[in-house]
Design a protein around this motif. Structure first.
Motif, mmCIF file in Angstrom:
data_model
loop_
_atom_site.group_PDB
_atom_site.id
_atom_site.type_symbol
_atom_site.label_atom_id
_atom_site.label_comp_id
_atom_site.label_asym_id
_atom_site.label_seq_id
_atom_site.Cartn_x
_atom_site.Cartn_y
_atom_site.Cartn_z
ATOM 1 N N LYS A 122 6.076 -2.980 0.988
ATOM 2 C CA LYS A 122 6.212 -1.745 0.192
ATOM 3 C C LYS A 122 5.258 -0.669 0.706
ATOM 4 N N THR A 123 3.997 -1.037 0.866
ATOM 5 C CA THR A 123 2.999 -0.068 1.310
ATOM 6 C C THR A 123 3.280 0.393 2.737
ATOM 7 N N ASP A 128 1.035 4.468 -4.374
ATOM 8 C CA ASP A 128 1.038 3.029 -4.126
ATOM 9 C C ASP A 128 0.545 2.275 -5.364
ATOM 10 N N ASP A 129 1.390 1.411 -5.894
ATOM 11 C CA ASP A 129 1.063 0.567 -7.040
ATOM 12 C C ASP A 129 0.650 1.414 -8.245
ATOM 13 N N VAL A 185 5.034 -3.801 -7.955
ATOM 14 C CA VAL A 185 5.470 -5.182 -7.764
ATOM 15 C C VAL A 185 6.723 -5.441 -8.591
ATOM 16 N N THR A 231 5.502 2.770 -5.379
ATOM 17 C CA THR A 231 5.650 1.322 -5.239
ATOM 18 C C THR A 231 5.146 0.612 -6.489
ATOM 19 N N ASN A 244 4.072 -8.940 -3.365
ATOM 20 C CA ASN A 244 2.911 -8.592 -2.565
ATOM 21 C C ASN A 244 3.126 -9.052 -1.130
ATOM 22 N N GLY A 245 2.792 -8.165 -0.187
ATOM 23 C CA GLY A 245 2.929 -8.506 1.221
ATOM 24 C C GLY A 245 4.328 -8.327 1.778
ATOM 25 N N SER A 246 5.245 -7.815 0.970
ATOM 26 C CA SER A 246 6.625 -7.676 1.436
ATOM 27 C C SER A 246 6.825 -6.471 2.351
#
Length: 367
Positions: free
Chosen positions: A36-37, A303-304, A333, A331, A32-34
Motif C-alpha cells: 500500500k505504502t 498513509d494509514d 489495513v 491507505t 501489512n507489507g502488501s
C-alpha cells in the motif's frame, strides 16, 4: 487538478500498476507489507523526484529489475503527461513533462503539488527545523514565482561563505563579497517567507479549529537571526565565532516554525493523536491556502489514516478533506474503517493490494 491515470513498472514489490483513480477519494487497503505504502511512494516520486522512504532511489526499484518507470496524467485541457524513470545503473533521474524529455525537477514539482501525511509527518513537531523549513518553503514556492531563484542564490552565497570560514585564513575582500550576497538574497528570502506566513497563519488557525480546536496553540515564524538587526550586521559581527565553528551560525538557513501550547513546545504537551491532528491541520491548510491564492488543488497522500485517530476525529478529518474537493490517496489495513466516513455523493474508489506470486503484490479495484 487531479491524476487521471497512473502506470507504474518496476516499483518495489508491486506487479505493473495500471490505475484510473477517482478525481476525489481513493482508498487503498491491504495487509501489512502488501505494498500500500509503495503505491503512495510511487506517486510521491512521480511528483517530487524523490522517495519519502529512502534517500537512494535505487532501493525503490524492484529486485532484479534494471529500472523503474512511473507515468501519470493530470487533468486539464489538454491533459498533462509526466513521467520519471530511474535506471539501477545510474543515479540521474530521467524526467518528462508535457513531452519534454529534459524537464527540470522544479517544473515537475510545480505541475503536481503534493502533500504527504504519514508517520514521518510527526517530524514537523518533534524533528529538527529542517523539516519545518521544507514545509515553509514548499508553501512559498507554490505561490511566489521568484522564490526558487532567490532560494538558489541564497544557498550559493551561504556555501561560499562557509567554504571561506573553513579555509583557515580569511581574505577580507572575498568574505565581504559573499556576505553581501548572502545578506541581500537572505533578506529577500525572509521577506517572502514572512509575507507567506502572515497570510497562511489565519488559514491554519481556521483549519485547526474545524478539525480539532486546541486552545493555547500558537504557530510562529522565526527567521533565523536577531529580529532587531540586519543580516549584514549579524554576518559581519559573527565572523570570528563563525570561523571558529566552521559554518554560518545565523541566517535564513536557520529559519523555523515554532509550535507551542501555552508557551510550551507542542510535542511535550500533546498526545500522539493530538499531534497527528495538528500536523494534519498544517498540511490541509497548505492545500486550502494554495486553492485560495493560486486556484490550484493539492494531491494528498495519506498513509494509514486511521492510526492514532478515534472514530470521531477520523470522521472530522475526512469531512474536511471532502470539503476541499481535492484528490487524495489514502491507505488503511481495513477498508471498513473508512467506508462510512464519506457522503453518499462523494466520488470514492476503493482499491485493494493483495499478495499475488513470487513475493509480488497486485492492485485491484473493489467492486
Amino acid at each position: 487538478m487531479s491524476l487521471t491515470l497512473l502506470n507504474f513498472h518496476g516499483l518495489r514489490n508491486l506487479l505493473p500498476v495500471e490505475m484510473t483513480p477517482s478525481p476525489r477519494i481513493n482508498v487503498i487497503s491491504g495487509a501489512n507489507g502488501s505494498g500500500k505504502t509503495s503505491l503512495l511512494e510511487g506517486v510521491h516520486i512521480l511528483g517530487m523526484g524523490r522517495s519519502f522512504r529512502t534517500r537512494q532511489l535505487k532501493h525503490a526499484i524492484q529486485s532484479e529489475q534494471p529500472h523503474m518507470t512511473l507515468f501519470g496524467r493530470l487533468s486539464g485541457e489538454p491533459e498533462v503527461a509526466l513521467g520519471v524513470r530511474r535506471l539501477r545503473a545510474q543515479r540521474e533521474l530521467e524526467l518528462r513533462l508535457k513531452g519534454d524529455k529534459n524537464a527540470r525537477l522544479a517544473a515537475l514539482v510545480e505541475a503536481m503539488p503534493l502533500q504527504l501525511i504519514n508517520p514521518d509527518a510527526f517530524r514537523l513537531l518533534e524533528g529538527s527545523p529542517a523539516g519545518r523549513r521544507e514545509f515553509l518553503d514548499w508553501g512559498v514556492f507554490h505561490v511566489e514565482h521568484d522564490f526558487l531563484g532567490i532560494w538558489k542564490r541564497t544557498r550559493r552565497a551561504l556555501k561560499h561563505r562557509n567554504a571561506l570560514l573553513r579555509r583557515g585564513r580569511i581574505q577580507p575582500q572575498e568574505m565581504v563579497v559573499w556576505e553581501q550576497e548572502l545578506a541581500n538574497w537572505g533578506e529577500q528570502m525572509d521577506m517572502l517567507r514572512r509575507a507567506w506566513f502572515s497570510d497562511f497563519l489565519p488559514v491554519f488557525e481556521e483549519t485547526l479549529k474545524m478539525l480539532f480546536p486546541l486552545p493555547g496553540l500558537s504557530l510562529r515564524y522565526a527567521r533565523g537571526w536577531d529580529k532587531e538587526r540586519s543580516l549584514s550586521a549579524v554576518l559581519h559581527d559573527s565572523r570570528a565565532t563563525d570561523q571558529q565553528m566552521g559554518f554560518t551560525q545565523q541566517g535564513p538557513q536557520r529559519a523555523d516554525l515554532r509550535i507551542r501550547v501555552n508557551k510550551q513546545p507542542a510535542v511535550e504537551v500533546l498526545s500522539r493523536g493530538q499531534q497527528k491532528l495538528v500536523v494534519s491541520a498544517m498540511k490541509l491548510a497548505q492545500g486550502r491556502f494554495l486553492e485560495r491564492t493560486a486556484q490550484r488543488h493539492c494531491i494528498y497522500l495519506i498513509d494509514d489514516l486511521p492510526a492514532e485517530l478515534d472514530e470521531q476525529n477520523r470522521y472530522q478529518f475526512c469531512q474536511l478533506l471532502e470539503d476541499m474537493q481535492c484528490q487524495a490517496f489514502i491507505t488503511s489495513v481495513e477498508s471498513s474503517a473508512l467506508r462510512r466516513t464519506w457522503l453518499p455523493d462523494t466520488a470514492v474508489k476503493m482499491f485493494h493490494v493483495k499478495h499475488a506470486e513470487h513475493g509480488l503484490s497486485q492492485l485491484v479495484q473493489d467492486s
